[in-house]
Design a protein around this motif. Structure first.
Motif, PDB file in Angstrom:
ATOM      1  N   TRP A   7      -7.304   0.686   2.598  1.00  0.00           N
ATOM      2  CA  TRP A   7      -7.116   1.684   3.651  1.00  0.00           C
ATOM      3  C   TRP A   7      -6.968   1.021   5.017  1.00  0.00           C
ATOM      4  O   TRP A   7      -6.067   1.340   5.782  1.00  0.00           O
ATOM      5  CB  TRP A   7      -8.291   2.647   3.647  1.00  0.00           C
ATOM      6  N   ARG A   8      -7.874   0.082   5.302  1.00  0.00           N
ATOM      7  CA  ARG A   8      -7.827  -0.578   6.604  1.00  0.00           C
ATOM      8  C   ARG A   8      -6.599  -1.467   6.746  1.00  0.00           C
ATOM      9  O   ARG A   8      -6.064  -1.632   7.846  1.00  0.00           O
ATOM     10  CB  ARG A   8      -9.102  -1.409   6.809  1.00  0.00           C
ATOM     11  N   GLY A   9      -6.167  -2.049   5.633  1.00  0.00           N
ATOM     12  CA  GLY A   9      -5.026  -2.959   5.702  1.00  0.00           C
ATOM     13  C   GLY A   9      -3.740  -2.352   5.185  1.00  0.00           C
ATOM     14  O   GLY A   9      -2.823  -3.079   4.779  1.00  0.00           O
ATOM     15  N   ARG A  10      -3.675  -1.011   5.197  1.00  0.00           N
ATOM     16  CA  ARG A  10      -2.519  -0.326   4.600  1.00  0.00           C
ATOM     17  C   ARG A  10      -1.191  -0.714   5.241  1.00  0.00           C
ATOM     18  O   ARG A  10      -0.150  -0.691   4.577  1.00  0.00           O
ATOM     19  CB  ARG A  10      -2.706   1.182   4.662  1.00  0.00           C
ATOM     20  N   HIS A  11      -1.212  -1.075   6.517  1.00  0.00           N
ATOM     21  CA  HIS A  11       0.050  -1.428   7.175  1.00  0.00           C
ATOM     22  C   HIS A  11       0.567  -2.783   6.706  1.00  0.00           C
ATOM     23  O   HIS A  11       1.709  -3.156   7.019  1.00  0.00           O
ATOM     24  CB  HIS A  11      -0.137  -1.422   8.693  1.00  0.00           C
ATOM     25  N   GLY A  12      -0.270  -3.504   5.969  1.00  0.00           N
ATOM     26  CA  GLY A  12       0.184  -4.772   5.406  1.00  0.00           C
ATOM     27  C   GLY A  12       0.879  -4.610   4.068  1.00  0.00           C
ATOM     28  O   GLY A  12       1.418  -5.586   3.522  1.00  0.00           O
ATOM     29  N   PHE A  13       0.859  -3.394   3.518  1.00  0.00           N
ATOM     30  CA  PHE A  13       1.544  -3.152   2.245  1.00  0.00           C
ATOM     31  C   PHE A  13       3.042  -3.052   2.469  1.00  0.00           C
ATOM     32  O   PHE A  13       3.513  -2.306   3.325  1.00  0.00           O
ATOM     33  CB  PHE A  13       1.021  -1.868   1.595  1.00  0.00           C
ATOM     34  N   ARG A  14       3.805  -3.805   1.692  1.00  0.00           N
ATOM     35  CA  ARG A  14       5.260  -3.799   1.787  1.00  0.00           C
ATOM     36  C   ARG A  14       5.843  -3.399   0.420  1.00  0.00           C
ATOM     37  O   ARG A  14       5.849  -4.208  -0.511  1.00  0.00           O
ATOM     38  CB  ARG A  14       5.779  -5.184   2.183  1.00  0.00           C
ATOM     39  N   PRO A  15       6.300  -2.156   0.291  1.00  0.00           N
ATOM     40  CA  PRO A  15       6.830  -1.691  -1.004  1.00  0.00           C
ATOM     41  C   PRO A  15       7.938  -2.569  -1.562  1.00  0.00           C
ATOM     42  O   PRO A  15       8.076  -2.707  -2.788  1.00  0.00           O
ATOM     43  CB  PRO A  15       7.346  -0.284  -0.674  1.00  0.00           C
ATOM     44  N   GLU A  16       8.723  -3.171  -0.673  1.00  0.00           N
ATOM     45  CA  GLU A  16       9.832  -3.994  -1.150  1.00  0.00           C
ATOM     46  C   GLU A  16       9.356  -5.286  -1.819  1.00  0.00           C
ATOM     47  O   GLU A  16      10.114  -5.950  -2.525  1.00  0.00           O
ATOM     48  CB  GLU A  16      10.785  -4.335   0.006  1.00  0.00           C
ATOM     49  N   ARG A  17       8.105  -5.648  -1.583  1.00  0.00           N
ATOM     50  CA  ARG A  17       7.568  -6.873  -2.187  1.00  0.00           C
ATOM     51  C   ARG A  17       6.923  -6.641  -3.545  1.00  0.00           C
ATOM     52  O   ARG A  17       6.603  -7.592  -4.249  1.00  0.00           O
ATOM     53  CB  ARG A  17       6.538  -7.503  -1.247  1.00  0.00           C
ATOM     54  N   GLY A  18       6.722  -5.393  -3.902  1.00  0.00           N
ATOM     55  CA  GLY A  18       6.105  -5.110  -5.187  1.00  0.00           C
ATOM     56  C   GLY A  18       5.420  -3.758  -5.173  1.00  0.00           C
ATOM     57  O   GLY A  18       5.214  -3.159  -4.112  1.00  0.00           O
ATOM     58  N   PRO A  19       5.047  -3.271  -6.344  1.00  0.00           N
ATOM     59  CA  PRO A  19       4.432  -1.947  -6.436  1.00  0.00           C
ATOM     60  C   PRO A  19       3.009  -1.918  -5.874  1.00  0.00           C
ATOM     61  O   PRO A  19       2.361  -2.956  -5.707  1.00  0.00           O
ATOM     62  CB  PRO A  19       4.429  -1.665  -7.944  1.00  0.00           C
ATOM     63  N   LEU A  20       2.551  -0.715  -5.603  1.00  0.00           N
ATOM     64  CA  LEU A  20       1.221  -0.519  -5.028  1.00  0.00           C
ATOM     65  C   LEU A  20       0.126  -1.054  -5.935  1.00  0.00           C
ATOM     66  O   LEU A  20      -0.847  -1.660  -5.472  1.00  0.00           O
ATOM     67  CB  LEU A  20       1.010   0.979  -4.753  1.00  0.00           C
ATOM     68  N   GLY A  21       0.272  -0.854  -7.240  1.00  0.00           N
ATOM     69  CA  GLY A  21      -0.748  -1.330  -8.175  1.00  0.00           C
ATOM     70  C   GLY A  21      -0.933  -2.831  -8.111  1.00  0.00           C
ATOM     71  O   GLY A  21      -2.067  -3.332  -8.137  1.00  0.00           O
TER      72      GLY A  21
END
Length: 206
Positions: free
Chosen positions: A78-92
């Motif tokens: 949650w705190r680092g959600r802006h570091g998630f990049r969908p183009e780099r791989g799935p959420l799981g």
């Protein structure tokens, strides 16, 4: 015209859904997470909570530690959600990566606790061994030197020594940048080492 903040509605994952439906559901959760929707976080926990807990339990062998790690993973997501990049791989896969890092932190903390316990037992008369005067002197000197450190250095070292926190965890708890935590740790340890050596020299000269 008034402006309202909208919260995305996360659909309930249908039981026995097909792979295509699973993918759409997970993509919706990912978009909700990036939008800061707490409902999305709840959906993510329902979707991957069991997997995260299972990975932690298998690695740590302790259900209580596994529960702590599971909470840390989703709080970290949650705190680092802006570091998630969908183009780099799935959420799981992103969550599994966070899980592995949190497990590594927990294992490191356990290692430090065991090392600290061994050090205490090695100088504890109740453990069957006598405490030498040099050991007692070193402990007194260290406690005294720690109390004389600047407040921030003292705080960082106490969190590391007594709370078994990693530098990243110390940064998160104190709100200090990680680089600052590392700097305080390095300088604090340098001053402690110098105080210990000076104290020994003064004792020998007395």
């Amino acid at each position: 015209m008034s402006t309202r903040t909208r919260t995305a509605t996360i659909p309930t994952r249908p039981a026995g859904s097909a792979p295509a439906e699973e993918t759409l559901y997970e993509e919706e959760l990912a978009r909700g997470l990036l939008a800061g929707d707490q409902q999305a976080l709840a959906g993510i926990y329902r979707r991957w909570g069991s997997l995260v807990h299972t990975l932690a339990a298998r690695s740590l062998g302790d259900p209580h530690e596994a529960e702590d790690v599971t909470q840390q993973v989703f709080l970290g997501a949650w705190r680092g959600r802006h570091g998630f990049r969908p183009e780099r791989g799935p959420l799981g896969a992103w969550l599994v990566g966070i899980t592995r890092r949190k497990i590594a932190d927990a294992l490191s903390a356990r290692t430090r606790r065991l090392a600290l316990a061994d050090a205490v037992n090695s100088t504890d008369p109740a453990a069957g061994e006598s405490t030498g005067p040099d050991d007692v002197l070193d402990r007194v000197l260290l406690v005294d030197a720690l109390s004389r450190l600047p407040a921030r250095q003292q705080q960082v070292l106490c969190l590391a020594f007594y709370d078994d926190l990693t530098q990243a965890q110390i940064a998160e708890r104190t709100g200090l940048p990680l680089g600052t935590v590392k700097s305080h740790t390095r300088r604090g340890l340098y001053r402690l080492r110098g105080a210990l050596e000076q104290g020994r020299a003064d004792t020998m000269a007395a």
